[in-house]
Design a protein around this motif. Structure first.
Motif, PDB file in Angstrom:
ATOM      1  N   HIS A 113       0.695  -1.278  -0.075  1.00 28.73           N
ATOM      2  CA  HIS A 113      -0.025  -0.168   0.017  1.00 28.73           C
ATOM      3  C   HIS A 113       0.900   1.249  -0.038  1.00 28.73           C
ATOM      4  CE1 HIS A 113      -2.064   3.338   1.859  1.00 28.73           C
ATOM      5  NE2 HIS A 113      -3.286   2.818   1.336  1.00 28.73           N
ATOM      6  N   THR A 169      -9.358   2.700  -4.245  1.00 28.09           N
ATOM      7  CA  THR A 169      -9.030   1.626  -3.527  1.00 28.09           C
ATOM      8  C   THR A 169     -10.367   1.050  -2.640  1.00 28.09           C
ATOM      9  OG1 THR A 169      -8.271   3.102  -1.807  1.00 28.09           O
ATOM     10  CG2 THR A 169      -6.611   2.541  -3.388  1.00 28.09           C
ATOM     11  N   GLY A 170     -11.190   1.780  -2.408  1.00 24.48           N
ATOM     12  CA  GLY A 170     -12.273   1.264  -1.563  1.00 24.48           C
ATOM     13  C   GLY A 170     -11.600   1.501  -0.117  1.00 24.48           C
ATOM     14  N   GLU A 171     -10.690   2.331   0.328  1.00 23.43           N
ATOM     15  CA  GLU A 171     -10.321   2.152   1.589  1.00 23.43           C
ATOM     16  C   GLU A 171      -9.801   3.669   2.093  1.00 23.43           C
ATOM     17  OE1 GLU A 171      -7.402  -0.988   3.076  1.00 23.43           O
ATOM     18  OE2 GLU A 171      -5.997   0.687   2.768  1.00 23.43           O
ATOM     19  N   ASN A 200     -19.826   0.535   1.813  1.00 24.30           N
ATOM     20  CA  ASN A 200     -19.213  -0.274   2.898  1.00 24.30           C
ATOM     21  C   ASN A 200     -17.771  -0.053   2.946  1.00 24.30           C
ATOM     22  OD1 ASN A 200     -21.239  -2.267   3.728  1.00 24.30           O
ATOM     23  ND2 ASN A 200     -21.518  -3.083   1.712  1.00 24.30           N
ATOM     24  N   LEU A 201     -17.504   1.112   2.860  1.00 26.83           N
ATOM     25  CA  LEU A 201     -15.979   1.737   2.657  1.00 26.83           C
ATOM     26  C   LEU A 201     -15.322   1.005   3.808  1.00 26.83           C
ATOM     27  CD1 LEU A 201     -13.844   3.726   1.433  1.00 26.83           C
ATOM     28  CD2 LEU A 201     -14.836   5.407   3.296  1.00 26.83           C
ATOM     29  N   ARG A 202     -13.985   0.323   3.433  1.00 23.72           N
ATOM     30  CA  ARG A 202     -13.006  -0.333   4.450  1.00 23.72           C
ATOM     31  C   ARG A 202     -12.159   0.883   5.164  1.00 23.72           C
ATOM     32  NH1 ARG A 202     -11.769  -3.023  -0.027  1.00 23.72           N
ATOM     33  NH2 ARG A 202      -9.803  -1.829  -0.458  1.00 23.72           N
ATOM     34  N   VAL A 203     -12.432   0.678   6.334  1.00 22.86           N
ATOM     35  CA  VAL A 203     -11.529   1.623   7.159  1.00 22.86           C
ATOM     36  C   VAL A 203     -10.202   0.424   7.680  1.00 22.86           C
ATOM     37  CG1 VAL A 203     -11.415   2.891   9.330  1.00 22.86           C
ATOM     38  CG2 VAL A 203     -13.533   3.067   7.895  1.00 22.86           C
ATOM     39  N   ARG A 204      -9.066   1.515   7.352  1.00 19.22           N
ATOM     40  CA  ARG A 204      -7.741   0.706   7.992  1.00 19.22           C
ATOM     41  C   ARG A 204      -7.225   1.828   9.031  1.00 19.22           C
ATOM     42  NH1 ARG A 204      -2.430   1.130   6.047  1.00 19.22           N
ATOM     43  NH2 ARG A 204      -3.255   2.309   4.421  1.00 19.22           N
ATOM     44  N   GLY A 212     -17.724   7.563   2.709  1.00 16.18           N
ATOM     45  CA  GLY A 212     -18.575   6.723   2.473  1.00 16.18           C
ATOM     46  C   GLY A 212     -19.653   7.260   1.489  1.00 16.18           C
TER      47      GLY A 212
END
Length: 316
Positions: free
Chosen positions: A36, A53-55, A99-103, A92
Motif C-alpha cells: 500500500h 481503492t475502496g479504503e 461499505n467503505l473499508r477503514v484501515r 463513504g
C-alpha cells in the motif's frame, strides 16, 4: 511573558517538526502494508484515491485517553476517534461506497506528520495541536477541542507551579508542543529542569508513576485521562497556570481542498446539531473504559465559543 514563550515555542516547533519529518519520512515509508505504501501517490487527491481503492486509512493514538486509545478488548475508542470515524462514514456517503473499508494505523507524536506526508494515512484525529508551524507541513480541519498545558503531580509532591520544578525531572511525550514549550521556558527562565522525552502519553505517565520524574507536562485534558489509569487516582492532581493554549484539529494533507471541505462540513454539522456536545459528555463527563472512571472535566466557556463559531484558526 506568555507571548514571549509562545513565540519561542513557534520558532523551536518549526525546526523540530521539520527535522522530525525529514528524518522519519524515509524510514516510515514502508509502515503499515508495504504494498500500500509503495503504491500510494501523495499527489493524488485523497477522495480519488479512496474511490479507487475502496479504503480510507485513519491514524489513531494508542494511549491518549480519552481522545484515541485501546480499550481492554484492543478496540480503538475515544472522543477524537469517534470524530474520525464520523468523517470516514461521510466519505463513504459522498463517494457512494456504503461499505467503505477503514484501515486503522497506530501513530505517535513523532510519526503522525510523516505518515500523513508519505501517504500511509489519510486523516489523523487525536491530540494534534493546530499551530502555524505544523500548518506549513499539513492542513487542519475545523478545530474540535481546546486545552492548556499544565502539570500532573502527586498531591504530596509540594509542586504547585512552574517555579517549583527548578532543577527537577519533568517528563513529556516526545514530539509534542508540550516538549517544545517546556524546553523553551526552561532556557528562558534558566530553571535547570531535566526534560525526559517519553515515547507517548502512556509511557510518560508510567515514568511519572515510577518516580523517574516529579511532574508530567501535557495538555490538561490528556493529564486527566492519564490520571484515570492510576492505581489510586486521588493521589494525583493537575496543577499550574496554563503555559500555552492548545487547539486540536484533524490533520490531513495540504493542497486537498475537497477532502478538507468534507472534513470541515462533518465537524461543523456535529457542532451545530449537538452531536459534538453529546460526544463530549460521553467521553469527559461519564464513566469511560477501561476502568469506568469519570474524568469529570467541565465543558469550558472557550470550547462552548468554538462550538458556537467553528473555525480552523491556529492559536499559535
Amino acid at each position: 511573558m506568555a507571548r514571549t514563550i509562545v513565540r519561542g515555542v513557534e520558532r523551536v516547533c518549526v525546526r523540530l517538526s521539520l527535522a522530525v519529518a525529514l528524518a522519519c519520512s524515509t524510514m516510515l515509508a514502508g509502515c503499515g502494508n508495504p504494498d500500500h505504501a509503495a503504491s500510494t501517490s501523495v499527489t493524488e487527491p485523497t477522495l480519488e484515491r479512496i474511490r479507487r481503492t475502496g479504503e480510507i486509512a485513519l491514524g489513531h493514538r494508542e494511549n491518549s485517553i480519552p481522545f484515541s486509545y485501546f480499550d481492554n478488548q484492543q478496540h480503538v475508542v475515544g472522543y477524537a476517534h469517534d470524530i474520525s470515524m464520523t468523517i470516514a462514514r461521510e466519505v463513504g456517503k459522498e463517494l457512494g461506497i456504503p461499505n467503505l473499508r477503514v484501515r486503522l494505523v497506530p501513530i505517535t507524536s513523532q510519526t503522525r506528520i510523516p505518515l500523513l506526508l508519505n501517504g500511509t494515512i489519510d486523516l489523523e484525529c487525536g491530540t494534534t495541536t493546530n499551530n502555524r508551524s505544523r500548518g506549513r507541513q499539513i492542513a487542519f480541519s475545523t478545530n474540535y477541542f481546546m486545552s492548556g498545558t499544565r502539570f500532573l503531580v502527586r498531591r504530596d509532591s509540594g509542586v504547585h507551579a512552574l517555579d517549583d520544578l527548578r532543577g527537577r525531572n519533568v517528563v513529556v511525550a516526545a514530539g509534542t508542543t508540550s516538549e517544545v514549550a517546556l524546553r523553551t521556558v526552561n532556557v528562558q527562565k534558566k530553571l535547570g529542569i531535566r526534560v525526559i522525552a517519553a515515547r507517548d502519553h502512556g509511557d510518560a505517565f508510567v515514568a511519572l508513576e515510577f518516580g523517574k520524574a516529579i511532574a508530567f507536562m501535557s495538555d490538561d485534558a490528556i493529564l486527566y485521562g492519564e490520571l484515570s489509569k492510576a492505581k489510586v487516582p486521588g493521589d494525583w492532581h493537575v496543577v499550574g497556570e496554563p503555559l500555552t493554549e492548545e487547539v486540536y484539529g484533524c490533520g490531513l494533507r495540504k493542497q486537498d481542498p475537497t477532502f478538507k471541505a468534507l472534513a470541515d462540513r462533518t465537524i461543523i454539522k456535529m457542532m451545530r446539531s449537538g452531536a459534538m456536545r453529546q460526544l463530549y459528555a460521553r467521553w469527559f463527563q461519564a464513566p469511560i473504559p477501561p476502568r469506568g472512571v469519570n474524568l469529570a472535566v467541565p465543558f469550558s466557556a472557550e470550547l462552548a465559543s468554538l462550538f458556537a463559531a467553528p473555525n480552523d484558526r491556529p492559536l499559535q
